[in-house]
Scaffold this motif. Sequence first.
Motif, PDB file in Angstrom:
ATOM      1  N   THR A  26       0.793  -1.268  -0.090  1.00  0.00           N
ATOM      2  CA  THR A  26      -0.106  -0.112   0.119  1.00  0.00           C
ATOM      3  C   THR A  26       1.017   1.226  -0.113  1.00  0.00           C
ATOM      4  O   THR A  26       0.714   2.162  -0.684  1.00  0.00           O
ATOM      5  N   ILE A  27       1.878   1.248   0.809  1.00  0.00           N
ATOM      6  CA  ILE A  27       2.998   2.456   0.912  1.00  0.00           C
ATOM      7  C   ILE A  27       3.587   2.586  -0.433  1.00  0.00           C
ATOM      8  O   ILE A  27       3.606   3.546  -1.031  1.00  0.00           O
ATOM      9  N   MET A  30       0.981   3.947  -2.871  1.00  0.00           N
ATOM     10  CA  MET A  30       0.823   5.465  -2.681  1.00  0.00           C
ATOM     11  C   MET A  30       2.041   6.244  -3.028  1.00  0.00           C
ATOM     12  O   MET A  30       1.524   7.531  -3.397  1.00  0.00           O
ATOM     13  N   GLY A  33       1.636   6.631  -6.950  1.00  0.00           N
ATOM     14  CA  GLY A  33       0.773   7.528  -7.517  1.00  0.00           C
ATOM     15  C   GLY A  33       0.960   8.879  -7.176  1.00  0.00           C
ATOM     16  O   GLY A  33       0.991   9.739  -8.022  1.00  0.00           O
ATOM     17  N   PHE A  34       1.629   9.124  -6.085  1.00  0.00           N
ATOM     18  CA  PHE A  34       2.009  10.561  -5.531  1.00  0.00           C
ATOM     19  C   PHE A  34       3.107  11.014  -6.637  1.00  0.00           C
ATOM     20  O   PHE A  34       2.913  12.087  -7.314  1.00  0.00           O
TER      21      PHE A  34
END
Length: 169
Positions: A26-27, A30, A33-34
């Motif tokens: 998940t990290i 993220m 995506g960032f």
Amino acid sequence: MTPLDDHSQQRRPLFFPVVIATVLLTIIGMIGGFLLGEERNRSVSTPEATPTLSLVDGPLCPEQTQKAGELQGASGQLIQVMRVRTTRKTVIWICQDRKGQLYYHANKGGTDAEWIENKTALFLSGVWQDGNGAYVATAVDGAVFSVDRNRLRITHADGREETQKVVGE
């Protein structure tokens, strides 16, 4: 009752490794995506990427400018947005292609002088218009050229500024 004597290995619980793997993935997702979002925002918000003017209809820029524009990937013929002459007899054209991209072309001595690109003449792409109406371009060496109908300001990479008054078109 006696314990099992089959000597099988004791089962390890999978709950914690699965949770840890899920959190790490998940990290990573993220962060990815960032970074992609930042790259998209950066490419959309750069002055070069967004035309500052609607398409103009006017005279064509000089033949030397057309050739330089073609080499720099201009789309179609370059139309004159602005033409000024400074006190040092430098003539500057701001030109626009059919996609709305702006270009800066200057020649020492004007249209009658010899055109030697990067010696007497300078062609720059990626021109944008600042909030005061000046057209701004940056050269490869870091010099920034800002021109409007009143003056040409050159800010050299070392911080020196040079200003030339506009005396006509």
